[in-house]
Every structure is written in structure tokens, then in C-alpha cells.
Design a protein around this motif. Sequence first.
Motif, PDB file in Angstrom:
ATOM      1  N   SER A  11      21.052  12.035  43.831  1.00  0.00           N
ATOM      2  CA  SER A  11      21.536  10.647  43.747  1.00  0.00           C
ATOM      3  C   SER A  11      21.160  10.033  42.403  1.00  0.00           C
ATOM      4  N   LEU A  12      19.914  10.238  41.983  1.00  0.00           N
ATOM      5  CA  LEU A  12      19.454   9.740  40.688  1.00  0.00           C
ATOM      6  C   LEU A  12      20.325  10.290  39.557  1.00  0.00           C
ATOM      7  N   LEU A  13      20.576  11.585  39.588  1.00  0.00           N
ATOM      8  CA  LEU A  13      21.373  12.219  38.535  1.00  0.00           C
ATOM      9  C   LEU A  13      22.821  11.744  38.597  1.00  0.00           C
ATOM     10  N   SER A  14      23.353  11.598  39.799  1.00  0.00           N
ATOM     11  CA  SER A  14      24.736  11.124  39.952  1.00  0.00           C
ATOM     12  C   SER A  14      24.897   9.731  39.359  1.00  0.00           C
ATOM     13  N   ILE A  15      24.015   8.829  39.739  1.00  0.00           N
ATOM     14  CA  ILE A  15      24.085   7.456  39.233  1.00  0.00           C
ATOM     15  C   ILE A  15      23.937   7.439  37.718  1.00  0.00           C
ATOM     16  N   THR A  16      22.974   8.183  37.220  1.00  0.00           N
ATOM     17  CA  THR A  16      22.717   8.212  35.783  1.00  0.00           C
ATOM     18  C   THR A  16      23.951   8.650  35.006  1.00  0.00           C
ATOM     19  N   PHE A  17      24.521   9.781  35.397  1.00  0.00           N
ATOM     20  CA  PHE A  17      25.614  10.350  34.602  1.00  0.00           C
ATOM     21  C   PHE A  17      26.954   9.680  34.842  1.00  0.00           C
ATOM     22  N   LEU A  18      27.246   9.293  36.087  1.00  0.00           N
ATOM     23  CA  LEU A  18      28.529   8.640  36.328  1.00  0.00           C
ATOM     24  C   LEU A  18      28.563   7.250  35.697  1.00  0.00           C
ATOM     25  N   GLN A  19      27.452   6.527  35.745  1.00  0.00           N
ATOM     26  CA  GLN A  19      27.411   5.212  35.092  1.00  0.00           C
ATOM     27  C   GLN A  19      27.520   5.366  33.581  1.00  0.00           C
ATOM     28  N   SER A  20      26.814   6.340  33.033  1.00  0.00           N
ATOM     29  CA  SER A  20      26.857   6.565  31.589  1.00  0.00           C
ATOM     30  C   SER A  20      28.256   6.966  31.138  1.00  0.00           C
ATOM     31  N   GLY A  21      28.890   7.845  31.911  1.00  0.00           N
ATOM     32  CA  GLY A  21      30.260   8.250  31.591  1.00  0.00           C
ATOM     33  C   GLY A  21      31.220   7.072  31.671  1.00  0.00           C
ATOM     34  N   TYR A  22      31.066   6.266  32.716  1.00  0.00           N
ATOM     35  CA  TYR A  22      31.903   5.071  32.870  1.00  0.00           C
ATOM     36  C   TYR A  22      31.730   4.140  31.671  1.00  0.00           C
ATOM     37  N   ASP A  23      30.500   3.937  31.244  1.00  0.00           N
ATOM     38  CA  ASP A  23      30.229   3.071  30.101  1.00  0.00           C
ATOM     39  C   ASP A  23      30.900   3.610  28.837  1.00  0.00           C
ATOM     40  N   LYS A  24      30.864   4.915  28.652  1.00  0.00           N
ATOM     41  CA  LYS A  24      31.501   5.506  27.466  1.00  0.00           C
ATOM     42  C   LYS A  24      33.013   5.302  27.503  1.00  0.00           C
ATOM     43  N   ILE A  25      33.609   5.442  28.675  1.00  0.00           N
ATOM     44  CA  ILE A  25      35.052   5.246  28.801  1.00  0.00           C
ATOM     45  C   ILE A  25      35.408   3.774  28.606  1.00  0.00           C
ATOM     46  N   LYS A  26      34.652   2.897  29.239  1.00  0.00           N
ATOM     47  CA  LYS A  26      34.932   1.456  29.198  1.00  0.00           C
ATOM     48  C   LYS A  26      34.799   0.889  27.789  1.00  0.00           C
ATOM     49  N   ASP A  27      33.805   1.354  27.035  1.00  0.00           N
ATOM     50  CA  ASP A  27      33.560   0.821  25.690  1.00  0.00           C
ATOM     51  C   ASP A  27      33.507   1.962  24.669  1.00  0.00           C
ATOM     52  N   TRP A  28      34.558   2.757  24.641  1.00  0.00           N
ATOM     53  CA  TRP A  28      34.610   3.910  23.748  1.00  0.00           C
ATOM     54  C   TRP A  28      34.402   3.493  22.293  1.00  0.00           C
ATOM     55  N   LYS A  29      35.167   2.502  21.842  1.00  0.00           N
ATOM     56  CA  LYS A  29      35.088   2.084  20.437  1.00  0.00           C
ATOM     57  C   LYS A  29      33.699   1.570  20.081  1.00  0.00           C
ATOM     58  N   GLY A  30      33.105   0.784  20.951  1.00  0.00           N
ATOM     59  CA  GLY A  30      31.761   0.268  20.705  1.00  0.00           C
ATOM     60  C   GLY A  30      30.729   1.384  20.631  1.00  0.00           C
ATOM     61  N   ASN A  31      30.856   2.370  21.523  1.00  0.00           N
ATOM     62  CA  ASN A  31      29.932   3.509  21.507  1.00  0.00           C
ATOM     63  C   ASN A  31      30.090   4.331  20.237  1.00  0.00           C
ATOM     64  N   VAL A  32      31.334   4.600  19.859  1.00  0.00           N
ATOM     65  CA  VAL A  32      31.582   5.374  18.632  1.00  0.00           C
ATOM     66  C   VAL A  32      31.025   4.633  17.425  1.00  0.00           C
ATOM     67  N   SER A  33      31.284   3.333  17.362  1.00  0.00           N
ATOM     68  CA  SER A  33      30.803   2.528  16.236  1.00  0.00           C
ATOM     69  C   SER A  33      29.275   2.565  16.145  1.00  0.00           C
ATOM     70  N   TRP A  34      28.598   2.343  17.263  1.00  0.00           N
ATOM     71  CA  TRP A  34      27.134   2.350  17.257  1.00  0.00           C
ATOM     72  C   TRP A  34      26.594   3.735  16.894  1.00  0.00           C
ATOM     73  N   LEU A  35      27.195   4.767  17.465  1.00  0.00           N
ATOM     74  CA  LEU A  35      26.699   6.132  17.218  1.00  0.00           C
ATOM     75  C   LEU A  35      26.953   6.590  15.788  1.00  0.00           C
ATOM     76  N   LYS A  36      28.021   6.107  15.153  1.00  0.00           N
ATOM     77  CA  LYS A  36      28.246   6.455  13.744  1.00  0.00           C
ATOM     78  C   LYS A  36      27.078   5.973  12.895  1.00  0.00           C
ATOM     79  N   GLY A  37      26.583   4.796  13.183  1.00  0.00           N
ATOM     80  CA  GLY A  37      25.402   4.303  12.471  1.00  0.00           C
ATOM     81  C   GLY A  37      24.153   5.077  12.847  1.00  0.00           C
TER      82      GLY A  37
END
Length: 127
Positions: A11-37
Amino acid sequence: MIQVAPILLLSLLSITFLQSGYDKIKDWKGNVSWLKGHFSGTIFANTVPLALFIILILEIFSGVLCVSGIIELFSNQTTEVGYYGAILSCITLLFLLFGQRIAKDYDGARTIVIYFIPAIIAVYLLG
């Protein structure tokens, strides 16, 4: 008898990874921008979108396998899918740890290790 500890760990792993994946999909541009820096001046500087996509796929598959492992434990009390979910979770966390170390983000790397410990315990209990 249903195994509670593996279900909680999955359950811990499911919540961790599915939420993280959702966040990456929801804010792809923001994640890419932050990670480029975050990765500027590293070997990943020019491949951030590809690296993020690989991490996204690993996270989604890890989360889905862990959820499936929980369902498997409840339905027929076997651990094969959960075991593979826990292993893929460890691999995903190792990729994330590698990235944090390359970026010299040692606090971020330490956080990854905190997630890695229960993932390894899940592999042990389900194996």
C-alpha cells in the motif's frame, strides 16, 4: 490467513508511486522545467524529458503491480505479483537515487533511501 505486513508495505509503495506518477502527468511542464535546473551541469542535462518519461513509466508500473499484488493477496493469498511489484519499486528507487546522487542532491538521496528500506522489506517478505 491474510498477510497484513506485506499488504501495508505494498500500500505504501502503491500510494508513493501512483501519486508521484499522477503528479508528473498533471504537471509535466513544471516537472521538466524544475528538473532541467536540478540536472544542469550533469550528464542528464540534455535528456531530462526522456529521463522523466522513463521514471514515470517505472513509477506507474511499480504502483500498478503493487496494487495488483494487494488484490492477489486478498483473492488467492499468493505473492508473486506483489513480489515483482516490490522488486520493480526497488529498481525505480535505485534509478531515483542515482539521479539524486548525480545531481549532488544528498538530502534528496537520503529521502529515497527512506523509501527503499520498506521496499526491500517487502521484497524479503513476499519472496
